[in-house]
Design an enzyme around this catalytic site. Structure first.
Site, PDB file in Angstrom:
ATOM      1  N   CYS A 105       0.813  -1.227   0.000  1.00 25.25           N
ATOM      2  CA  CYS A 105       0.000   0.000   0.000  1.00 25.25           C
ATOM      3  C   CYS A 105       0.846   1.276   0.000  1.00 25.25           C
ATOM      4  O   CYS A 105       0.654   2.166  -0.837  1.00 25.25           O
ATOM      5  CB  CYS A 105      -0.978  -0.012   1.172  1.00 25.25           C
TER       6      CYS A 105
ATOM      7  N   HIS B 243      -2.687   1.264   6.798  1.00 28.24           N
ATOM      8  CA  HIS B 243      -3.011   1.140   5.369  1.00 28.24           C
ATOM      9  C   HIS B 243      -3.173   2.541   4.799  1.00 28.24           C
ATOM     10  O   HIS B 243      -3.592   3.465   5.502  1.00 28.24           O
ATOM     11  CB  HIS B 243      -4.300   0.337   5.167  1.00 28.24           C
TER      12      HIS B 243
ATOM     13  N   HIS C  75      -5.650   1.992  -4.511  1.00 28.11           N
ATOM     14  CA  HIS C  75      -4.724   1.451  -3.508  1.00 28.11           C
ATOM     15  C   HIS C  75      -4.325   0.037  -3.884  1.00 28.11           C
ATOM     16  O   HIS C  75      -4.905  -0.587  -4.781  1.00 28.11           O
ATOM     17  CB  HIS C  75      -5.356   1.488  -2.109  1.00 28.11           C
TER      18      HIS C  75
END
Length: 340
Positions: free
Chosen positions: A256, A304, A316
């Site tokens: 990520c 994240h 993402h």
């Protein structure tokens, strides 16, 4: 007195009883469906949990790897300093050795220079009496050599300390890597216990790597807050469909924070490696003001991160097995939005 015999059930009563029995059976069967599905739901929840924990461990791995790289550079700098200081000392020793040779040819070697050229002149140099036996010029050279030797000892100690830190950092990287791999392996094993249809449907229906599907953002990045944000957003869009690879920051695959770091690097902006650091890489703004290119961090620990893409979506790198794609911005709790 009349007898109270139980009457035989009429046909209606028999039918009603049968119907009631069918309803009861159906209810029992229908009631069993959630119970049968529950293990699958529990498995999916456990896989989600493992992926979340693996992602946290991945960011810890990225941080340890970043620390290791920094320490490796520091060790190199410290070792260079040691080499330069040693070269300087060797040059000074050579010069004083020439002086000693000249004195010897002139009729004798100054005891202080003889000691200087021995294995360990430090103890003798600390005694002030030595300065009575040499000229002022020689005394200055000896003091300079003495300081150089002390500097060398300091540089060697610093290099050794950095090497020790580097070794600890390498062990931390290995430990985090092992944690990630264990959790991902367990998640894969659990996924493999699901029926094929449930395993294929594991990804949320709203997720896609195809920008032309309904609800996905328009191709234009004109609504980005800056030219660099627009360039980073364009880079992130170019990565759609590439695989999630933990610990990777492109261009063939990403985790990520690797995706956001790589995307901004294409715009000439150096972001930190981890999602926790990236959340502070600019000015934090409300989610309601988010524009394409802004960074959206998730969970309280910012474990994240994605890039806002407009229309209530982010781009993402989700988790292993899922490509870089669009998802709803509210797919999990948002902790911050950062404008770089």
């Amino acid at each position: 007195m009349g007898s109270h015999r139980r009457l035989a059930p009429s046909g209606f009563a028999r039918g009603a009883g049968a119907a009631a029995g069918f309803v009861s059976l159906a209810a029992a069967v229908l009631g069993a469906v959630p119970a049968a599905a529950a293990p699958h739901d529990d498995t999916r929840a456990e896989v989600d949990r493992l992926y979340e924990e693996a992602e946290k461990a991945t960011e810890a791995y990225n941080k340890a790897e970043e620390r290791t790289d920094a320490l490796r550079r520091q060790v190199g700098t410290a070792q260079d300093a040691v080499a330069r200081q040693q070269e300087r000392i060797n040059t000074m020793r050579d010069a004083l050795g020439s002086l000693a040779g000249a004195q010897y040819r002139a009729g004798g070697l100054d005891p202080s220079l003889a000691l200087l050229l021995s294995a360990d002149p430090e103890d003798y140099l600390d005694k002030a009496s030595v300065l009575d036996r040499i000229s002022t010029h020689q005394a200055g050279e000896l003091r300079e050599l003495q300081q150089a030797m002390r500097d060398l000892a300091r540089d060697r100690a610093e290099a050794a300390r950095k090497l020790g830190e580097l070794e600890k950092a390498r062990k931390a990287v290995a430990a985090h890597k092992k944690t990630v791999e264990k959790k991902l392996a367990k998640a894969r094993r659990l996924l493999n216990t699901l029926p094929d249809d449930r395993r294929e449907a594991y990804g949320r229906a709203s997720r896609s790597d195809r920008s032309e599907l309904p609800g996905t953002p328009a191709a234009s990045a004109a609504s980005a807050a800056s030219a660099r944000a627009a360039a980073a957003f364009a880079a992130a869009r170019s990565a759609l469909g590439r695989p999630y690879i933990w610990g990777a920051n492109g261009p063939g695959g990403f985790d990520c924070s690797g995706l956001t770091q790589w995307s901004y690097a294409q715009a000439g902006v150096a972001l930190p490696r981890t999602s926790q650091e990236q959340r502070y890489a600019g000015r934090q703004i409300p989610l309601s003001e988010a524009r394409p290119g802004d960074l959206v961090a998730y969970r309280d620990d910012a474990s994240h991160i994605g890039m806002y893409a407009g229309n209530g979506q982010v781009i993402h790198a989700p988790y292993p097995g899922a490509p870089v794609r669009y998802d709803p911005v509210g797919m999990m709790p948002v902790s911050s939005v950062t404008r770089v």
